[in-house]
Design a protein around this motif. Sequence first.
Motif, PDB file in Angstrom:
ATOM      1  N   LEU A  19      -4.261 -35.127  52.133  1.00 17.79           N
ATOM      2  CA  LEU A  19      -5.168 -36.363  52.148  1.00 17.79           C
ATOM      3  C   LEU A  19      -4.884 -37.207  53.030  1.00 17.79           C
ATOM      4  O   LEU A  19      -3.486 -37.797  53.127  1.00 17.79           O
ATOM      5  N   LEU A  46     -15.428 -39.282  49.177  1.00 19.02           N
ATOM      6  CA  LEU A  46     -14.444 -38.328  49.183  1.00 19.02           C
ATOM      7  C   LEU A  46     -15.039 -37.000  50.222  1.00 19.02           C
ATOM      8  O   LEU A  46     -16.092 -36.626  49.903  1.00 19.02           O
ATOM      9  N   LEU A  98      -2.391 -34.524  43.565  1.00 19.95           N
ATOM     10  CA  LEU A  98      -1.606 -35.195  44.628  1.00 19.95           C
ATOM     11  C   LEU A  98      -0.016 -35.051  44.569  1.00 19.95           C
ATOM     12  O   LEU A  98       0.197 -35.660  43.431  1.00 19.95           O
ATOM     13  N   THR A 111      -2.183 -32.144  48.593  1.00 17.40           N
ATOM     14  CA  THR A 111      -3.094 -31.847  47.495  1.00 17.40           C
ATOM     15  C   THR A 111      -2.929 -30.398  46.961  1.00 17.40           C
ATOM     16  O   THR A 111      -2.501 -29.428  47.858  1.00 17.40           O
ATOM     17  N   ILE A 116      -9.908 -35.012  52.918  1.00 21.13           N
ATOM     18  CA  ILE A 116      -8.652 -33.909  52.168  1.00 21.13           C
ATOM     19  C   ILE A 116      -9.239 -32.816  53.288  1.00 21.13           C
ATOM     20  O   ILE A 116     -10.342 -32.247  53.370  1.00 21.13           O
TER      21      ILE A 116
END
Length: 138
Positions: free
Chosen positions: A21, A132, A97, A30, A6
């Motif tokens: 993302l 992530l 999202l 996002t 992200i």
Amino acid sequence: MQTVKIVREKERLLDGTFGSLECGEFSCSTVERPWLNNEHNVSCIPEGIYMCKISASTTNKAAGMDTAYEVVGVPGRELIKIHVANWPRDVLGCIGLGKTLLEDTYGNRMVTSSILTIQAFYTLMSNKDFVLEITRAA
């Protein structure tokens, strides 16, 4: 293990935190709360690298799902989910999202098509854990 990235907008604004993302060929927008010193339920999480694991949750009920990815390892925080959301007010320290970022007729920023985007992302990830990585644009 797969890495999902992200990249948040460069400037921190009070109306929310927006970004993009990317995971292979998949990309979306996002939406998060603004940065408020990592306060529980009111702030986006700090930039960093985190693990995401699937867990039982009602946050994606609108998408017909009974699970959500949970972002784990955020200092001082827990229960941070990746779920259906269009507006910053739809997330309590979580990550929403959507297909694209736009402004409504009042100038409020939001993401579109959240349910379809969540369904596509979760299908792509197949309930597998992932890393992530959250950064801010240079």
